[in-house]
Scaffold this motif. Structure first.
Motif, PDB file in Angstrom:
ATOM      1  N   GLU A 170      53.104  47.803  88.435  1.00 29.94           N
ATOM      2  CA  GLU A 170      51.603  48.486  87.493  1.00 29.94           C
ATOM      3  C   GLU A 170      51.309  47.264  86.215  1.00 29.94           C
ATOM      4  O   GLU A 170      51.137  47.683  85.280  1.00 29.94           O
ATOM      5  CB  GLU A 170      52.777  49.486  86.670  1.00 29.94           C
ATOM      6  N   ALA A 231      43.461  50.744  93.618  1.00 33.38           N
ATOM      7  CA  ALA A 231      44.757  50.877  93.247  1.00 33.38           C
ATOM      8  C   ALA A 231      45.237  51.188  92.641  1.00 33.38           C
ATOM      9  O   ALA A 231      45.400  51.710  91.428  1.00 33.38           O
ATOM     10  CB  ALA A 231      46.034  50.832  95.304  1.00 33.38           C
ATOM     11  N   PHE A 232      45.118  49.704  91.711  1.00 35.08           N
ATOM     12  CA  PHE A 232      46.040  49.705  90.444  1.00 35.08           C
ATOM     13  C   PHE A 232      45.083  49.878  89.105  1.00 35.08           C
ATOM     14  O   PHE A 232      45.592  50.432  88.386  1.00 35.08           O
ATOM     15  CB  PHE A 232      46.063  47.807  90.476  1.00 35.08           C
ATOM     16  N   ARG A 235      45.161  53.708  89.297  1.00 40.97           N
ATOM     17  CA  ARG A 235      46.112  53.860  89.414  1.00 40.97           C
ATOM     18  C   ARG A 235      46.291  54.179  87.869  1.00 40.97           C
ATOM     19  O   ARG A 235      46.801  55.539  86.618  1.00 40.97           O
ATOM     20  CB  ARG A 235      47.358  53.266  89.385  1.00 40.97           C
ATOM     21  N   ARG A 236      45.529  53.283  86.484  1.00 42.97           N
ATOM     22  CA  ARG A 236      45.897  53.024  85.166  1.00 42.97           C
ATOM     23  C   ARG A 236      45.239  54.050  85.071  1.00 42.97           C
ATOM     24  O   ARG A 236      45.458  55.067  83.796  1.00 42.97           O
ATOM     25  CB  ARG A 236      45.749  51.300  85.446  1.00 42.97           C
ATOM     26  N   LYS A 238      44.650  56.677  86.372  1.00 40.15           N
ATOM     27  CA  LYS A 238      45.211  58.559  86.346  1.00 40.15           C
ATOM     28  C   LYS A 238      46.391  58.288  84.951  1.00 40.15           C
ATOM     29  O   LYS A 238      46.555  59.445  84.166  1.00 40.15           O
ATOM     30  CB  LYS A 238      45.945  58.213  87.434  1.00 40.15           C
ATOM     31  N   ARG A 239      47.170  57.582  84.880  1.00 41.41           N
ATOM     32  CA  ARG A 239      47.803  56.939  83.886  1.00 41.41           C
ATOM     33  C   ARG A 239      47.110  57.831  82.369  1.00 41.41           C
ATOM     34  O   ARG A 239      47.323  58.586  81.328  1.00 41.41           O
ATOM     35  CB  ARG A 239      48.155  56.063  83.300  1.00 41.41           C
TER      36      ARG A 239
END
Length: 241
Positions: A170, A231-232, A235-236, A238-239
Motif C-alpha cells: 500500500e 492493482a495498486f 486499490r487506492r 477504491k479506498r
C-alpha cells in the motif's frame, strides 16, 4: 587437472568440463543449504505463491552479493568499463566472472529446495528460471560474460524492487520505486543484449537467441510489474471512493 587452452575439454571460461560440473554440484548443494537455513530463521507463511522466506532470502543476494561481485569483476580488469563489457575470457581476471555466473545460477537453483521442504513456486517463475539458466550457463562456453553480468545485475535490482513493493503493497513510494526500477532495469538489460548481439566471435545464432530470450524475459517481467501497479492504483481508488 588444469585447463590447457585449445584442449577439447577446455571451456572458454578457463575450466575443464569436469571442473565445471563439479563446481555446479557444489554451488547447487550450497544453494539448497541456503534455502533450508532461510526456512529456519525467516517467516514460512505463504507470500505471493511461495513461502515468505524465499522472497526475503533473495534480497541480500540481489542488493549486496551481485553488485559486490560485479564490482570486483570490473575492478580486476586492466582497462575501461566499456572494454570489460565485451572482453573475451582470455583478457579477464576470470575468478570474479566465474563466481558471478555460479552465484546467479545457484541463486535460482535454491528455489528447488522449496519442493524438498514441502513448498512450491508459481509456474511463471519456473519458466523465468529455465530461460535464465540457458542464458547463464552458455557463458562458460562462450565469450564476453561481462555484458551479461552488467545486464543481470540491473535486472536483479528490478527484482529486488518488486519484492520490496510486495512487502509494502500500500506504499505509493514503493510502487513508484518498483515501476521505475523495473523499467530502467529492462532498458539496461535489453540495451546490453543488443550490444552483445554485435560482438563476435560467439556464433551469431547464439547471440540472436540470447538477445531474444532477454527481450522475452524483460517483456514478461515488465508486464507483471505493470499488473502489480494497476492493482495498486485500483486499490487506492477504491479506498478513496
Amino acid at each position: 587437472m588444469p585447463c590447457v587452452e585449445g584442449a577439447p575439454d577446455c571451456l572458454a571460461s578457463g575450466w575443464t568440463a569436469n571442473e565445471f560440473f563439479a563446481k555446479l554440484a557444489v554451488w547447487s548443494l550450497g544453494a539448497l543449504v541456503y534455502t533450508y537455513a532461510s526456512s529456519k530463521v525467516l517467516p514460512r507463511t505463504d507470500f505471493n505463491g511461495s513461502p515468505k522466506y524465499n522472497w526475503l532470502s533473495c534480497l541480500p543476494i540481489q542488493l549486496v552479493g551481485f553488485p559486490l561481485v560485479f564490482y570486483l569483476a570490473v575492478a580486476s580488469f586492466e582497462g575501461s568499463f566499456v572494454a570489460w563489457l565485451s572482453a573475451p575470457w582470455a583478457e579477464l581476471s576470470g575468478p570474479p566472472e566465474r563466481c558471478y555466473l555460479m552465484l546467479i545460477y545457484a541463486y535460482m537453483f535454491k528455489d528447488l529446495g522449496l519442493y524438498l521442504l514441502g513448498a512450491r513456486m508459481d509456474t511463471m517463475y519456473w519458466a523465468h528460471h529455465l530461460g535464465c539458466w540457458v542464458i547463464i550457463l552458455q557463458f562458460f562456453w562462450n565469450e564476453s560474460p561481462g555484458i551479461f553480468i552488467c545486464g543481470a545485475t540491473a535486472m536483479e535490482f528490478g527484482g529486488a524492487s518488486q519484492t520490496l513493493h510486495l512487502l509494502s503493497p500500500e506504499s505509493a513510494t514503493w510502487d513508484w520505486v518498483h515501476v521505475a526500477t523495473m523499467t530502467l532495469s529492462h532498458v539496461a538489460s535489453c540495451s546490453t543484449s543488443l550490444y552483445y548481439s554485435t560482438i563476435p566471435p560467439t556464433a551469431l545464432w547464439i547471440r540472436v537467441l540470447f538477445t531474444a530470450l532477454v527481450f522475452v524475459l524483460s517483456q514478461q517481467r515488465q508486464a507483471h510489474a505493470m499488473t502489480l501497479h494497476r492493482a495498486f492504483v485500483a486499490r487506492r481508488a477504491k479506498r478513496g471512493s
